[in-house]
Each structure stands twice: as structure tokens, then as C-alpha cells.
Design a protein around this motif. Structure first.
Motif, PDB file in Angstrom:
ATOM      1  N   LEU A   1      -8.607  -1.792  19.623  1.00 23.36           N
ATOM      2  CA  LEU A   1      -8.269  -0.821  19.499  1.00 23.36           C
ATOM      3  C   LEU A   1      -8.715   0.139  19.340  1.00 23.36           C
ATOM      4  O   LEU A   1     -10.047   0.514  18.478  1.00 23.36           O
ATOM      5  CB  LEU A   1      -6.948  -0.974  18.269  1.00 23.36           C
ATOM      6  N   ARG A   2      -8.588   1.434  20.186  1.00 28.76           N
ATOM      7  CA  ARG A   2      -9.145   2.531  20.575  1.00 28.76           C
ATOM      8  C   ARG A   2      -7.830   3.220  19.631  1.00 28.76           C
ATOM      9  O   ARG A   2      -6.555   3.388  19.708  1.00 28.76           O
ATOM     10  CB  ARG A   2      -9.970   2.985  21.579  1.00 28.76           C
ATOM     11  N   ALA A   3      -8.559   3.774  19.200  1.00 27.51           N
ATOM     12  CA  ALA A   3      -7.286   5.361  17.915  1.00 27.51           C
ATOM     13  C   ALA A   3      -7.804   6.787  17.907  1.00 27.51           C
ATOM     14  O   ALA A   3      -9.409   7.027  18.069  1.00 27.51           O
ATOM     15  CB  ALA A   3      -6.502   4.671  16.954  1.00 27.51           C
ATOM     16  N   ASN A   4      -7.232   7.914  17.350  1.00 30.05           N
ATOM     17  CA  ASN A   4      -7.937   9.084  17.485  1.00 30.05           C
ATOM     18  C   ASN A   4      -8.290   9.390  16.565  1.00 30.05           C
ATOM     19  O   ASN A   4      -8.733   9.763  15.275  1.00 30.05           O
ATOM     20  CB  ASN A   4      -6.536   9.681  17.333  1.00 30.05           C
ATOM     21  N   ALA A   5      -7.643   8.232  14.704  1.00 27.90           N
ATOM     22  CA  ALA A   5      -8.320   8.548  13.710  1.00 27.90           C
ATOM     23  C   ALA A   5      -7.469   7.097  13.176  1.00 27.90           C
ATOM     24  O   ALA A   5      -6.901   6.214  14.027  1.00 27.90           O
ATOM     25  CB  ALA A   5      -7.416   9.897  13.333  1.00 27.90           C
ATOM     26  N   CYS A   6      -7.965   6.799  11.889  1.00 23.27           N
ATOM     27  CA  CYS A   6      -8.363   5.447  11.224  1.00 23.27           C
ATOM     28  C   CYS A   6      -7.638   5.817   9.763  1.00 23.27           C
ATOM     29  O   CYS A   6      -8.144   6.107   9.265  1.00 23.27           O
ATOM     30  CB  CYS A   6      -8.861   4.584  11.449  1.00 23.27           C
ATOM     31  N   ILE A   7      -6.873   5.040   9.219  1.00 21.33           N
ATOM     32  CA  ILE A   7      -6.440   5.146   7.604  1.00 21.33           C
ATOM     33  C   ILE A   7      -6.388   3.785   7.610  1.00 21.33           C
ATOM     34  O   ILE A   7      -6.258   3.025   7.837  1.00 21.33           O
ATOM     35  CB  ILE A   7      -5.472   5.928   7.673  1.00 21.33           C
ATOM     36  N   VAL A   8      -7.775   3.613   6.174  1.00 19.56           N
ATOM     37  CA  VAL A   8      -8.801   2.598   5.592  1.00 19.56           C
ATOM     38  C   VAL A   8      -8.156   2.294   4.569  1.00 19.56           C
ATOM     39  O   VAL A   8      -8.049   2.877   3.642  1.00 19.56           O
ATOM     40  CB  VAL A   8      -9.614   2.476   5.606  1.00 19.56           C
ATOM     41  N   THR A   9      -6.865   1.172   3.624  1.00 18.03           N
ATOM     42  CA  THR A   9      -6.228   1.572   2.638  1.00 18.03           C
ATOM     43  C   THR A   9      -6.310  -0.465   1.853  1.00 18.03           C
ATOM     44  O   THR A   9      -6.054  -0.453   1.073  1.00 18.03           O
ATOM     45  CB  THR A   9      -4.794   0.892   2.704  1.00 18.03           C
ATOM     46  N   VAL A  10      -7.937  -0.854   2.699  1.00 18.65           N
ATOM     47  CA  VAL A  10      -7.759  -1.628   1.581  1.00 18.65           C
ATOM     48  C   VAL A  10      -8.455  -1.852   0.366  1.00 18.65           C
ATOM     49  O   VAL A  10      -9.153  -0.932   0.587  1.00 18.65           O
ATOM     50  CB  VAL A  10      -8.879  -2.782   2.661  1.00 18.65           C
ATOM     51  N   PRO A  11      -8.423  -2.994  -0.486  1.00 20.77           N
ATOM     52  CA  PRO A  11      -8.826  -1.808  -1.610  1.00 20.77           C
ATOM     53  C   PRO A  11     -10.204  -1.815  -2.066  1.00 20.77           C
ATOM     54  O   PRO A  11     -11.079  -2.560  -1.306  1.00 20.77           O
ATOM     55  CB  PRO A  11      -8.472  -3.607  -2.216  1.00 20.77           C
ATOM     56  N   VAL A  12     -10.896  -1.338  -3.579  1.00 20.32           N
ATOM     57  CA  VAL A  12     -12.253  -0.612  -3.233  1.00 20.32           C
ATOM     58  C   VAL A  12     -13.328  -2.397  -3.061  1.00 20.32           C
ATOM     59  O   VAL A  12     -14.395  -1.901  -2.581  1.00 20.32           O
ATOM     60  CB  VAL A  12     -12.588  -0.180  -4.856  1.00 20.32           C
ATOM     61  N   GLY A  13     -12.506  -3.428  -3.869  1.00 17.36           N
ATOM     62  CA  GLY A  13     -13.116  -4.506  -3.999  1.00 17.36           C
ATOM     63  C   GLY A  13     -14.071  -4.939  -2.425  1.00 17.36           C
ATOM     64  O   GLY A  13     -15.161  -5.278  -2.598  1.00 17.36           O
ATOM     65  N   VAL A  14     -12.925  -4.599  -1.570  1.00 18.12           N
ATOM     66  CA  VAL A  14     -13.343  -4.940  -0.095  1.00 18.12           C
ATOM     67  C   VAL A  14     -13.989  -4.453   0.436  1.00 18.12           C
ATOM     68  O   VAL A  14     -15.280  -4.943   1.321  1.00 18.12           O
ATOM     69  CB  VAL A  14     -11.599  -5.455   0.543  1.00 18.12           C
ATOM     70  N   LEU A  15     -13.975  -3.608   0.069  1.00 16.37           N
ATOM     71  CA  LEU A  15     -15.014  -1.705   0.345  1.00 16.37           C
ATOM     72  C   LEU A  15     -16.300  -2.023   0.107  1.00 16.37           C
ATOM     73  O   LEU A  15     -17.648  -2.381   0.883  1.00 16.37           O
ATOM     74  CB  LEU A  15     -14.534  -1.002   0.880  1.00 16.37           C
ATOM     75  N   LYS A  16     -16.561  -2.652  -1.305  1.00 19.50           N
ATOM     76  CA  LYS A  16     -17.763  -2.655  -0.997  1.00 19.50           C
ATOM     77  C   LYS A  16     -18.129  -3.602  -1.499  1.00 19.50           C
ATOM     78  O   LYS A  16     -19.783  -4.119  -1.404  1.00 19.50           O
ATOM     79  CB  LYS A  16     -17.745  -2.456  -3.062  1.00 19.50           C
TER      80      LYS A  16
END
Length: 438
Positions: free
Chosen positions: A241-256
Motif C-alpha cells: 500500500l502506498r500512503a502519504n504517512a504511516c502511524i506505527v502502533t505495534v508494541p516496542v517488543g515487536v519493533l525491537k
């Protein structure tokens, strides 16, 4: 202390900074992609819809709500994740519940409380010592000067000695879900306090209802976020998906854990912020217990406190249901989560057998163990700032390239570790994105 006014002012300032970063809307499939349909993602989506933006939420699970989850797998319902509407005086879920006609009474007192050591009633003298020790954290936070250097909670309590310091900090295993040496005293000090309300119909159910009407795509774990062009390209099993912006709300554990790959990689400031935040392991295990109540008044609580490192609290037959719910955290919870459901059930059943007497094993008919620590879409219960890293939450909330925003309970300042905090953080991110030029 970061209050709600500070959050809103911060959103306005962020939006003003980003207003000059234009986007080519015609190149996008949607204005904004939100990753994660928990409280933060749902709040952000409602805010953006109200601002006239098109929004798609991609959720890795087969349900919405994230770590707010009302589990009905045993028949009797219980909140396997978030349970309390904390600091109700300012929590947005009080108003949301009211609008949806959902009752949120004060936290009930229950049917009594007993303390055990290794499955046997704890002597009154020992119980009183432990009760006094539990209050030492708040007493020290009221008097210690943390402006010069942030301490761990373990350091804060060090002068209590090797016997009582672990006891004093053990209560954090049931509130923060982490060992005291890994908790920033300054971050703990800034957490908001207030009245607690409950949601008898299920906090997770309430969050799910609030997501009604949004464009949410389930079973869509995001693998890549590319932000090397004028917008963002988000890739999941269904495609990109192409978008102008993205908000990432996954838990910190997933990002780390690197479950989502960013192209180019996240800026050094964001990576440093992530390294300063860990994930607690507050965990619940529920047993369906039928045919026998063992002389226990429904709603009674049993606390196993023989070992400070293995503190465990049981709610017995809450609301007169055939269910017993155990709560525990820290490394003990991590070990049981890794061991799996069968071993965790055996451990808890053995402990209950010592406490209750009788043949508990025959009365236990089923078990539910949604262990957040090993859940690939959580990898922990909620965020905990490490000692000396108390500024990490604010740093993590800073926009990335004017088009990616990380939002959730980890970026909620004094509201961290709560559904209410995640909701406020989602609203902040939405307000910033809504002011971006198309």
C-alpha cells in the motif's frame, strides 16, 4: 510530569514542524496507513477520519484490540490483558464507555485477601513485615532527589538490606511486570495516578466496539515499511500500500525484534530510544474450575509471597464464575511463558492444591494462557524505561522523515503502560498527520 495538556500542545508543535513537508496525494492508495488495531491505532484512525483523511488499519492478529483482550475461550470471560481504566479522572475511556453505554463502576473490593508462603498461610508477623515493605517505593520517591541522576528502583531501595529490599520491590512484578533493577525510578515517578474503574463486560470488548466502522484488515502482519520516496510503501501478505504517512502502533517488543524492516533503517535517535525501553512480562493464566469451590468465597484473592521473585496473585471465582485467574510477572513469568501452557498449568495447579487442599487437579477442566512475552505480536506486556533512559519515551514519539509516527502506550509519558495512554498517544499522532499538506 507530562499531562494531557502537554500532550496536546506537543501535537500542535509537531504538526507545525511538519506542515511544510508536502505530499503528492495522487500517488497514494490511501492518505494514511496505520499499523496495529489496538487502542492507539483505533484512536488515531478515528481522529484522522474526523479530519477527512482516508485511513486503512493493518492488524497482524485475527482480532482487534491488541493487548486489550477479553478472552472467552474457557466459557467464563476475563480480561487477559488490560483490566483497569486507570487514572479515571483524565482517562478518555471513561467518556468512550459512556458514549457506547458501557458500565464502568469502581474497582470492587472482592471477597477477602489471604497471604501464603510456599502454599501455606503466612505467619502474621511475616505478613505485617511485607505489608510495611511494600510501601517503601512510594515513600522514597516522595523524598529522593532524582534530578541529579536517575536510579533503578532496586538502587532506590538498596538501603533496606538484602532481606527486605527484594520484598519491597516484589509488588512491581504485579504492577509493572518487571524486575526492579530494570525499572527507571524517574520514569516510574512520572506515571499518573488516580481512581481505577473496571469494565464488567470486558475492557477488551469495549476497545473492540470502539473500532466499529473503521477499515481494518485482519491477518496482515506488516513486513516492510519503505520511506525512501515521497511517501511510504507498506508491505503485508496482501501486497503493498502506498500512503502519504504511516502511524506505527505495534508494541516496542515487536519493533525491537526487527519484525518490521524499515527502508532505509530507522534513524539513530529512534534506535537509541528503542534500546532504552524494555518490555515487562505481566502475565495472566486462567483455569476453568468446576464442581468444587473448596470453601472459598467468590471474589477472594490469594497471594503467594514466599519468594519475592515468584510473587503470584490469584483471583478465585470472580463474579461467581467457574474460573481462577493467576497474575505474575518479571523473570518468573518469562520462564513459565517459555515453558508453555502444559507446564504453566501444572505449576499453578500444584500451587493451588497446596493453598486450597482437596483435589484441585480433578476440578481443573481447562486452561487459558495467553502469554504476552512469547506472543509474536507483543513480545511483552507493556513498555518499561530502563534506568538512565527516562527520556526514551519522548524521543520515540518524534516523527521520522516527516511521514512515519510511532505511537502507543510507550510514547504516552505519564500515561504509559495503559490503554488510556495508548489512546492519547494515538490521538496526538493523528493530530500531527492531519495537519500535513496533501
Amino acid at each position: 510530569m507530562l499531562d494531557r495538556r502537554s500532550l496536546l500542545v506537543g501535537a500542535s508543535a509537531m504538526a507545525a514542524t511538519l506542515a511544510g513537508t508536502g505530499r503528492n496525494a495522487s500517488a497514494a492508495d490511501v492518505d494514511v496507513v496505520i499499523i496495529g488495531a489496538g487502542a492507539a491505532g483505533i484512536a488515531a484512525a478515528h481522529g484522522l477520519k474526523a479530519a477527512g483523511r482516508t485511513v486503512i488499519l493493518l492488524e497482524a492478529r485475527n482480532r482487534i484490540g491488541g493487548r486489550a483482550f477479553t478472552d472467552t475461550s474457557l466459557g467464563p470471560a476475563y480480561d487477559a490483558g488490560a483490566m483497569f481504566i486507570h487514572w479515571a479522572e483524565r482517562n478518555p475511556w471513561v467518556q468512550i464507555a459512556r458514549e457506547l453505554g458501557v458500565e464502568t463502576p469502581n474497582e470492587p473490593w472482592g471477597g477477602g485477601f489471604r497471604v501464603f508462603a510456599d502454599g501455606k498461610p503466612m505467619p502474621e508477623t511475616d505478613r505485617l513485615k511485607r505489608r510495611s515493605a511494600f510501601g517503601q517505593i512510594d515513600r522514597r520517591l516522595e523524598t529522593v532527589d532524582l534530578t541529579k541522576r536517575d536510579l533503578s528502583v532496586a538502587e532506590l531501595l538498596g538501603d533496606l538490606g538484602p532481606d527486605m529490599a527484594p520484598v519491597a520491590s516484589s509488588g512491581l512484578l504485579l504492577s509493572i511486570g518487571e524486575e526492579s533493577e530494570r525499572i527507571s525510578a524517574r520514569d516510574y515517578q512520572r506515571l499518573w495516578a488516580g481512581d481505577d474503574l473496571v469494565v464488567p463486560s470486558g475492557y477488551g470488548n469495549l476497545v473492540t466496539r470502539h473500532g466499529a466502522g473503521l477499515d481494518i484488515r485482519l491477518n496482515e502482519p506488516v513486513s516492510t515499511i519503505a520511506w525512501d520516496g515521497p511517501g511510504v510503501v507498506v508491505t503485508s501478505p496482501s501486497g503493498s500500500l502506498r500512503a502519504n504517512a504511516c502511524i506505527v502502533t505495534v508494541p516496542v517488543g515487536v519493533l525491537k525484534a526487527g519484525a518490521i524492516r524499515f527502508t532505509p533503517e530507522l534513524p539513530a535517535t529512534t534506535r537509541d530510544a528503542l534500546s532504552g525501553i524494555g518490555m515487562g512480562a505481566l502475565t495472566k493464566i486462567a483455569l476453568k474450575v468446576e464442581g468444587e469451590r473448596f470453601g472459598v468465597t467468590p471474589g477472594m484473592s490469594f497471594l503467594e509471597a514466599g519468594s519475592p521473585k515468584a510473587l503470584m496473585n490469584f483471583d478465585l471465582f470472580p463474579d461467581d464464575q467457574d474460573i481462577v485467574i493467576g497474575y505474575f510477572g518479571g523473570d518468573h513469568a518469562r520462564e513459565l511463558a517459555k515453558a508453555g501452557t502444559v507446564e504453566a498449568q501444572a505449576h499453578v495447579t500444584d500451587l493451588l492444591s497446596q493453598m486450597l487442599g482437596g483435589d484441585v487437579r480433578k476440578a481443573v477442566k481447562a486452561c487459558s494462557f495467553p502469554a504476552w512475552w512469547t506472543d509474536p505480536f507483543s513480545l511483552g506486556s507493556y513498555s518499561v524505561c530502563l534506568p538512565g533512559k527516562e527520556t526514551a519515551r519522548d524521543a520515540l514519539a518524534q516523527p521520522i522523515g516527516g511521514r512515519i509516527f510511532i505511537a502507543g502506550e510507550a510514547t504516552a509519558g505519564g500515561g504509559a503502560m495503559t490503554v488510556g495512554g495508548a489512546t492519547l498517544a494515538g490521538r496526538v499522532a493523528a493530530a500531527a498527520v492531519a495537519r500535513l499538506k496533501a
